[in-house]
Design a protein around this motif. Structure first.
Motif, PDB file in Angstrom:
ATOM      1  N   ARG A  88       0.834  -1.205   0.000  1.00  0.00           N
ATOM      2  CA  ARG A  88       0.000   0.000   0.000  1.00  0.00           C
ATOM      3  C   ARG A  88       0.869   1.254   0.000  1.00  0.00           C
ATOM      4  O   ARG A  88       1.962   1.266   0.604  1.00  0.00           O
ATOM      5  CB  ARG A  88      -0.893   0.034   1.244  1.00  0.00           C
ATOM      6  CG  ARG A  88      -1.823  -1.170   1.377  1.00  0.00           C
ATOM      7  CD  ARG A  88      -2.691  -1.047   2.627  1.00  0.00           C
ATOM      8  NE  ARG A  88      -1.885  -0.808   3.828  1.00  0.00           N
ATOM      9  CZ  ARG A  88      -1.253  -1.761   4.511  1.00  0.00           C
ATOM     10  NH1 ARG A  88      -1.303  -3.018   4.105  1.00  0.00           N
ATOM     11  NH2 ARG A  88      -0.560  -1.455   5.589  1.00  0.00           N
ATOM     12  N   PRO A  89       0.412   2.334  -0.647  1.00  0.00           N
ATOM     13  CA  PRO A  89       1.134   3.603  -0.567  1.00  0.00           C
ATOM     14  C   PRO A  89       1.342   4.008   0.889  1.00  0.00           C
ATOM     15  O   PRO A  89       0.444   3.860   1.724  1.00  0.00           O
ATOM     16  CB  PRO A  89       0.213   4.588  -1.298  1.00  0.00           C
ATOM     17  CG  PRO A  89      -0.558   3.725  -2.254  1.00  0.00           C
ATOM     18  CD  PRO A  89      -0.777   2.429  -1.526  1.00  0.00           C
ATOM     19  N   GLY A  90       2.538   4.486   1.198  1.00  0.00           N
ATOM     20  CA  GLY A  90       2.864   4.879   2.565  1.00  0.00           C
ATOM     21  C   GLY A  90       3.471   3.765   3.388  1.00  0.00           C
ATOM     22  O   GLY A  90       4.010   4.012   4.480  1.00  0.00           O
ATOM     23  N   GLN A  91       3.410   2.543   2.894  1.00  0.00           N
ATOM     24  CA  GLN A  91       4.006   1.397   3.587  1.00  0.00           C
ATOM     25  C   GLN A  91       5.524   1.515   3.557  1.00  0.00           C
ATOM     26  O   GLN A  91       6.111   2.138   2.669  1.00  0.00           O
ATOM     27  CB  GLN A  91       3.546   0.115   2.889  1.00  0.00           C
ATOM     28  CG  GLN A  91       3.946  -1.174   3.566  1.00  0.00           C
ATOM     29  CD  GLN A  91       3.293  -2.377   2.890  1.00  0.00           C
ATOM     30  OE1 GLN A  91       2.210  -2.252   2.302  1.00  0.00           O
ATOM     31  NE2 GLN A  91       3.937  -3.523   2.977  1.00  0.00           N
ATOM     32  N   ASP A  92       6.206   0.949   4.551  1.00  0.00           N
ATOM     33  CA  ASP A  92       7.667   0.943   4.568  1.00  0.00           C
ATOM     34  C   ASP A  92       8.212   0.404   3.252  1.00  0.00           C
ATOM     35  O   ASP A  92       7.776  -0.655   2.766  1.00  0.00           O
ATOM     36  CB  ASP A  92       8.189   0.065   5.721  1.00  0.00           C
ATOM     37  CG  ASP A  92       8.116   0.765   7.053  1.00  0.00           C
ATOM     38  OD1 ASP A  92       7.874   1.989   7.091  1.00  0.00           O
ATOM     39  OD2 ASP A  92       8.294   0.066   8.088  1.00  0.00           O
TER      40      ASP A  92
END
Length: 515
Positions: free
Chosen positions: A180-184
């Protein structure tokens, strides 16, 4: 010189299968070494590698693992294994990246920057080099966790930083359903995908996943490093598109050619070669290519099944690889030609009479960057059909037509007319490994047999192995069924074993091939 092969989808089918890959297996890269003895045994010429790994044969990343060993990036374990399906630990990953960078001169600090890495510990220097280059930061608690397996998200970060953190904007929508966008490491994972270093998994619903928190296995790690160093960035150039710099009537661009039951496009075939008389052809590569790839074998439409050829590839006069291949076998090859200006291919016939068999370099091509080895085109399974529909490689004066046995007509029969003086005949067919069963009825023709005392023995031989032997007499037809599964060459041998001097006609009534 050759009889035409069986037609498949409008192309002459001369055929392949799978054998061990060399560098992918089978085709042996040549290295500087004392000259081999003149007498070469009929097997693969063995040329020593720096590292021999005993457990990588058949692994889908065998080429990449062997490349890792040839580059000195891995040495494997002392027992000669690589352990491809074992996760790679973080300390070993540091060593691999350090070696891939050329093992640069570096003095590690006397005092460790990580609480769990001590001076003198295995890969101490490599771990600290990784940290100094900013490829790893360790954990917030000051540890590196050297014997912990590296996860797939962390390897994306390592490789992105190893590449120098190149400018890259990740897509707003993830290409992987589990990222997901924003995931590490979202950006780093997508950079890895954009460079073709990872493909992720294709799930049953056709979506793609990356499995970020899953440990990276050692074979997948080899694939990542190989793809990083060898980006696939070009369309293969068929060798048949190049004009030879040396004219030779011993080689011909054949188009589709078949070896061992499969068909290869853009093939080069040898014409008549005398035994032990090598012939060669050369091409100007202008140092534009990185790999030479082909599938080696002996043509399926060769008249002799005894054919055997030795193939040699030279770059600027230096032997790069050599391989011997016999009829019924194939060897995919992948040879490095980076910087090579003149490519020479030399072929020597080792067995098989003159003009009786032909060597094939199938799907022969030159590659910029690295692409997977060529694979046979996927064809639809053949429909059941009559043996009479196939063209014979060895004829033996057999005829196709309508004949009758004990009052029953067989419109797709195969027959052999014989007298007592003409007592043996043979026919051979290429089956292309497409069929499982041959079945039909044996007998003597009702109308054309004047010697009703004639007796015959009919043998069905598949790839040199006798599968069935039947005795046939007038007035006593008999059904037959022969297992031809995975068979390439079918031989039918007919022998008149008794009877007077009158004529008789042996009939194979509607012999039918079933996939």
């Amino acid at each position: 010189m050759y009889q035409q092969g069986r037609k498949t989808s409008g192309a002459v089918r001369i055929a392949t299968g799978a054998v061990a890959v060399t560098m992918l297996a089978g085709f042996v890269p040549a290295v500087a070494a004392p000259q081999a003895p003149a007498a070469v045994p009929q097997s693969m010429v063995s040329i020593a590698r720096a590292v021999q790994l005993s457990d990588i044969a058949g692994n889908p990343y065998q080429v990449q693992i062997q490349w890792l060993a040839d580059r000195g990036i891995t040495t494997g374990w002392p027992d000669g294994t690589f352990r491809p399906y074992q996760p790679i630990n973080r300390d070993a990953m540091a060593a691999f990246l350090y070696r891939m960078n050329g093992s640069p001169a570096y003095d590690a600090p006397a005092q460790s920057r990580f609480k769990d890495v001590r001076p003198g510990q295995q890969f101490y220097k490599e771990i600290h080099w990784l940290a100094e280059k900013g490829i790893t930061t360790g954990w917030p608690d000051g540890t590196f966790r050297p014997v912990q397996p590296i996860n797939r998200d962390a390897i994306a970060a390592f490789m992105y930083r190893y590449a120098g953190k190149p400018a890259y904007t990740a897509p707003a929508t993830s290409v992987f359903t589990d990222i997901r966008p924003g995931q590490d490491f979202y950006k780093e994972i997508h950079w890895l995908e954009s460079k073709g270093i990872t493909t992720g998994w294709t799930e049953s619903d056709a979506t793609r996943t990356y499995r970020a928190l899953q440990p990276l296995n050692r074979d997948a790690m080899a694939a990542f490093l190989y793809r990083y160093e060898n980006p696939a960035n070009g369309t293969p150039t068929p060798l048949t598109a190049l004009v030879p710099t040396t004219e030779s009537t011993d080689f011909v661009s054949w188009g589709d050619a078949g070896v061992n039951g499969s068909t290869y496009a853009n093939s080069v075939m040898t014409t008549a070669l005398n035994d032990d008389d090598p012939r060669s052809i050369s091409y100007d590569l202008a140092a534009k290519y990185n790999r030479f790839q082909a599938v080696l074998g002996v043509s399926d439409i060769s008249l002799s099944t005894e054919g055997s050829f030795k193939y040699e590839v030279f770059g600027d006069g230096r032997l790069l690889a050599t391989q011997q291949v016999a009829f019924g076998a194939t060897v995919p090859v992948d040879v490095p030609v980076t910087g090579v200006k003149t490519l020479e291919i030399k072929v020597t016939r080792l067995l098989g009479g003159e003009s009786s068999s032909a060597g094939v370099l199938g799907d022969v091509r030159l590659v910029v960057g690295v692409l997977p080895l060529p694979t046979a085109a996927v064809e639809e399974a053949p429909a059941a059909g009559y043996l009479a529909e196939l063209e014979r490689v060895v004829d033996g004066m057999f005829l196709n037509g309508a004949y009758s046995i004990n009052g029953t007509a067989y419109p797709n029969a195969i027959t052999q007319a014989m007298t007592a003086e003409n007592s043996t005949a043979t026919a051979e067919y290429n089956l292309g490994r497409d069929y499982s069963t041959l079945s039909g009825r044996l007998g003597l023709d009702d109308e054309l047999t004047t010697d009703t005392s004639a007796r015959y023995t009919v043998k069905f031989i598949v790839d040199g192995v006798e599968k069935l032997s039947r005795e046939v007499v007038a007035g006593a037809g008999a059904d037959f069924s022969v297992d031809v599964k995975n068979g390439l060459r079918l031989k039918i041998e007919v022998t008149r074993t008794g009877g007077g001097t009158g004529d008789s006609v042996l009939v194979l009534g509607d012999p039918r091939l079933t996939p």
